[in-house]
Motif scaffolding. Structure first.
Motif, PDB file in Angstrom:
ATOM      1  N   VAL A  86      84.989  17.015  19.238  1.00  0.00           N
ATOM      2  CA  VAL A  86      85.084  15.875  20.138  1.00  0.00           C
ATOM      3  C   VAL A  86      85.480  16.360  21.519  1.00  0.00           C
ATOM      4  O   VAL A  86      86.534  16.962  21.704  1.00  0.00           O
ATOM      5  CB  VAL A  86      86.085  14.813  19.606  1.00  0.00           C
ATOM      6  CG1 VAL A  86      86.179  13.650  20.568  1.00  0.00           C
ATOM      7  CG2 VAL A  86      85.642  14.328  18.236  1.00  0.00           C
ATOM      8  N   LYS A  87      84.589  16.119  22.469  1.00  0.00           N
ATOM      9  CA  LYS A  87      84.870  16.541  23.840  1.00  0.00           C
ATOM     10  C   LYS A  87      85.935  15.651  24.444  1.00  0.00           C
ATOM     11  O   LYS A  87      86.131  14.521  24.030  1.00  0.00           O
ATOM     12  CB  LYS A  87      83.592  16.431  24.678  1.00  0.00           C
ATOM     13  CG  LYS A  87      82.511  17.405  24.270  1.00  0.00           C
ATOM     14  CD  LYS A  87      81.427  17.435  25.341  1.00  0.00           C
ATOM     15  CE  LYS A  87      80.310  18.366  24.950  1.00  0.00           C
ATOM     16  NZ  LYS A  87      79.067  17.639  24.667  1.00  0.00           N
ATOM     17  N   ALA A  95      79.784   8.394  24.520  1.00  0.00           N
ATOM     18  CA  ALA A  95      78.951   7.386  23.858  1.00  0.00           C
ATOM     19  C   ALA A  95      77.490   7.568  24.257  1.00  0.00           C
ATOM     20  O   ALA A  95      76.592   7.492  23.422  1.00  0.00           O
ATOM     21  CB  ALA A  95      79.424   5.986  24.217  1.00  0.00           C
ATOM     22  N   GLN A  96      77.274   7.850  25.531  1.00  0.00           N
ATOM     23  CA  GLN A  96      75.923   8.069  26.046  1.00  0.00           C
ATOM     24  C   GLN A  96      75.292   9.290  25.362  1.00  0.00           C
ATOM     25  O   GLN A  96      74.140   9.252  24.958  1.00  0.00           O
ATOM     26  CB  GLN A  96      76.022   8.311  27.547  1.00  0.00           C
ATOM     27  CG  GLN A  96      74.825   7.904  28.332  1.00  0.00           C
ATOM     28  CD  GLN A  96      75.099   8.055  29.822  1.00  0.00           C
ATOM     29  OE1 GLN A  96      76.103   8.612  30.254  1.00  0.00           O
ATOM     30  NE2 GLN A  96      74.177   7.559  30.613  1.00  0.00           N
ATOM     31  N   GLU A  97      76.062  10.355  25.229  1.00  0.00           N
ATOM     32  CA  GLU A  97      75.573  11.569  24.565  1.00  0.00           C
ATOM     33  C   GLU A  97      75.251  11.302  23.099  1.00  0.00           C
ATOM     34  O   GLU A  97      74.228  11.747  22.598  1.00  0.00           O
ATOM     35  CB  GLU A  97      76.600  12.699  24.660  1.00  0.00           C
ATOM     36  CG  GLU A  97      76.587  13.399  25.998  1.00  0.00           C
ATOM     37  CD  GLU A  97      77.668  14.473  26.110  1.00  0.00           C
ATOM     38  OE1 GLU A  97      78.066  15.048  25.074  1.00  0.00           O
ATOM     39  OE2 GLU A  97      78.094  14.721  27.249  1.00  0.00           O
ATOM     40  N   TYR A  98      76.131  10.558  22.423  1.00  0.00           N
ATOM     41  CA  TYR A  98      75.891  10.243  21.009  1.00  0.00           C
ATOM     42  C   TYR A  98      74.603   9.432  20.867  1.00  0.00           C
ATOM     43  O   TYR A  98      73.803   9.670  19.987  1.00  0.00           O
ATOM     44  CB  TYR A  98      77.064   9.460  20.409  1.00  0.00           C
ATOM     45  CG  TYR A  98      78.328  10.273  20.225  1.00  0.00           C
ATOM     46  CD1 TYR A  98      78.278  11.594  19.777  1.00  0.00           C
ATOM     47  CD2 TYR A  98      79.569   9.720  20.481  1.00  0.00           C
ATOM     48  CE1 TYR A  98      79.448  12.337  19.599  1.00  0.00           C
ATOM     49  CE2 TYR A  98      80.738  10.458  20.306  1.00  0.00           C
ATOM     50  CZ  TYR A  98      80.665  11.769  19.872  1.00  0.00           C
ATOM     51  OH  TYR A  98      81.814  12.494  19.685  1.00  0.00           O
ATOM     52  N   VAL A 113      76.533  13.567  15.156  1.00  0.00           N
ATOM     53  CA  VAL A 113      77.160  12.294  15.542  1.00  0.00           C
ATOM     54  C   VAL A 113      77.973  11.738  14.363  1.00  0.00           C
ATOM     55  O   VAL A 113      79.116  11.320  14.528  1.00  0.00           O
ATOM     56  CB  VAL A 113      76.105  11.255  16.010  1.00  0.00           C
ATOM     57  CG1 VAL A 113      76.771   9.916  16.319  1.00  0.00           C
ATOM     58  CG2 VAL A 113      75.363  11.771  17.232  1.00  0.00           C
ATOM     59  N   VAL A 114      77.365  11.769  13.170  1.00  0.00           N
ATOM     60  CA  VAL A 114      78.071  11.275  11.979  1.00  0.00           C
ATOM     61  C   VAL A 114      79.350  12.087  11.774  1.00  0.00           C
ATOM     62  O   VAL A 114      80.423  11.530  11.569  1.00  0.00           O
ATOM     63  CB  VAL A 114      77.168  11.356  10.714  1.00  0.00           C
ATOM     64  CG1 VAL A 114      77.959  11.025   9.467  1.00  0.00           C
ATOM     65  CG2 VAL A 114      75.981  10.406  10.855  1.00  0.00           C
ATOM     66  N   ARG A 115      79.226  13.407  11.871  1.00  0.00           N
ATOM     67  CA  ARG A 115      80.381  14.280  11.680  1.00  0.00           C
ATOM     68  C   ARG A 115      81.477  13.981  12.712  1.00  0.00           C
ATOM     69  O   ARG A 115      82.646  13.844  12.366  1.00  0.00           O
ATOM     70  CB  ARG A 115      79.918  15.745  11.830  1.00  0.00           C
ATOM     71  CG  ARG A 115      81.066  16.756  11.779  1.00  0.00           C
ATOM     72  CD  ARG A 115      80.652  18.103  12.346  1.00  0.00           C
ATOM     73  NE  ARG A 115      80.404  18.011  13.785  1.00  0.00           N
ATOM     74  CZ  ARG A 115      79.703  18.910  14.469  1.00  0.00           C
ATOM     75  NH1 ARG A 115      79.143  19.933  13.862  1.00  0.00           N
ATOM     76  NH2 ARG A 115      79.531  18.769  15.764  1.00  0.00           N
ATOM     77  N   ASP A 116      81.094  13.862  13.969  1.00  0.00           N
ATOM     78  CA  ASP A 116      82.085  13.686  15.035  1.00  0.00           C
ATOM     79  C   ASP A 116      82.742  12.310  15.035  1.00  0.00           C
ATOM     80  O   ASP A 116      83.871  12.160  15.490  1.00  0.00           O
ATOM     81  CB  ASP A 116      81.447  13.950  16.405  1.00  0.00           C
ATOM     82  CG  ASP A 116      81.006  15.407  16.558  1.00  0.00           C
ATOM     83  OD1 ASP A 116      81.357  16.239  15.693  1.00  0.00           O
ATOM     84  OD2 ASP A 116      80.295  15.717  17.537  1.00  0.00           O
ATOM     85  N   LEU A 117      82.040  11.304  14.523  1.00  0.00           N
ATOM     86  CA  LEU A 117      82.600   9.945  14.555  1.00  0.00           C
ATOM     87  C   LEU A 117      83.164   9.486  13.215  1.00  0.00           C
ATOM     88  O   LEU A 117      83.736   8.407  13.127  1.00  0.00           O
ATOM     89  CB  LEU A 117      81.539   8.941  15.038  1.00  0.00           C
ATOM     90  CG  LEU A 117      81.137   9.071  16.503  1.00  0.00           C
ATOM     91  CD1 LEU A 117      80.065   8.054  16.853  1.00  0.00           C
ATOM     92  CD2 LEU A 117      82.334   8.903  17.432  1.00  0.00           C
ATOM     93  N   HIS A 118      83.001  10.289  12.171  1.00  0.00           N
ATOM     94  CA  HIS A 118      83.514   9.904  10.852  1.00  0.00           C
ATOM     95  C   HIS A 118      85.039   9.824  10.857  1.00  0.00           C
ATOM     96  O   HIS A 118      85.711  10.666  11.416  1.00  0.00           O
ATOM     97  CB  HIS A 118      83.062  10.917   9.788  1.00  0.00           C
ATOM     98  CG  HIS A 118      83.658  10.645   8.439  1.00  0.00           C
ATOM     99  ND1 HIS A 118      83.239   9.590   7.649  1.00  0.00           N
ATOM    100  CD2 HIS A 118      84.656  11.250   7.763  1.00  0.00           C
ATOM    101  CE1 HIS A 118      83.957   9.582   6.545  1.00  0.00           C
ATOM    102  NE2 HIS A 118      84.821  10.576   6.581  1.00  0.00           N
ATOM    103  N   ARG A 119      85.557   8.765  10.233  1.00  0.00           N
ATOM    104  CA  ARG A 119      87.011   8.599  10.101  1.00  0.00           C
ATOM    105  C   ARG A 119      87.338   8.408   8.630  1.00  0.00           C
ATOM    106  O   ARG A 119      86.700   7.612   7.958  1.00  0.00           O
ATOM    107  CB  ARG A 119      87.488   7.332  10.824  1.00  0.00           C
ATOM    108  CG  ARG A 119      87.257   7.312  12.305  1.00  0.00           C
ATOM    109  CD  ARG A 119      88.367   8.006  13.057  1.00  0.00           C
ATOM    110  NE  ARG A 119      88.026   8.140  14.447  1.00  0.00           N
ATOM    111  CZ  ARG A 119      87.316   9.151  14.947  1.00  0.00           C
ATOM    112  NH1 ARG A 119      86.865  10.094  14.178  1.00  0.00           N
ATOM    113  NH2 ARG A 119      87.049   9.222  16.226  1.00  0.00           N
TER     114      ARG A 119
END
Length: 169
Positions: A86-87, A95-98, A113-119
């Protein structure tokens, strides 16, 4: 790969259209537009109840492609297992990059994207826009995995879930 031939995609083929994900070519039809005869792929996105007509001569240029190979799918799964990157940029920028990654149609980028936003459950809440992007990416990934495996989305979703949960552990 050689230059795209008209015969690259056929009716009943599953294809990935960058902005919409997995669809199925229903037919190839000819239409007259401004005095020119155009040949079009008629693509159905059943889940979204949408039909798209794409000129056959522009399909590859637009980024339409066949389903990923099993190799690419396992590469995407490997990506999911990685550590989230996560930058520190502002959310609007990230969000634009995702969104660009999701709409690129590139399965590995979508997996990122899934990996970086998974909680996981014990992590902080996601904002509404984070959740939207996460779900969009997850849905794209799930649909393509299911189509590649020739299986259903429920099975694919379970597999993805297991990978994401094993990562959180």
């Amino acid at each position: 790969m050689s230059k795209a031939k008209k015969s690259e995609f056929r009716p009943n083929d599953y294809v990935v259209y960058p902005a919409h994900g997995v669809g199925q070519i229903v037919s190839i039809e000819k239409q007259e537009v401004a005095g020119f005869e155009l040949e079009l792929f008629v693509i159905s996105f059943e889940k979204d109840k949408m039909t798209l007509r794409v000129p056959t001569n522009r399909a590859t240029e637009i980024g339409m492609r066949g389903l990923s190979s099993p190799d690419v799918v396992s590469q995407a799964m490997k990506t999911l297992k990685g550590k989230a990157k996560v930058k520190r940029a502002m959310w609007s920028r990230r969000a634009q990059e995702y969104e660009q990654k999701i709409n690129s149609g590139d399965l590995i980028a979508i997996a990122e994207v899934v990996r970086d936003l998974h909680r996981s459950d014990d992590q902080r809440e996601q904002s509404y826009s984070e959740r939207q992007l996460y779900e969009a990416a997850l849905e794209r990934l799930t649909r393509e995995m299911a189509a590649v495996a020739g299986g259903d989305e429920i099975t694919a979703a379970k597999q993805l879930d297991e990978v994401l949960l094993s990562r959180a552990a």
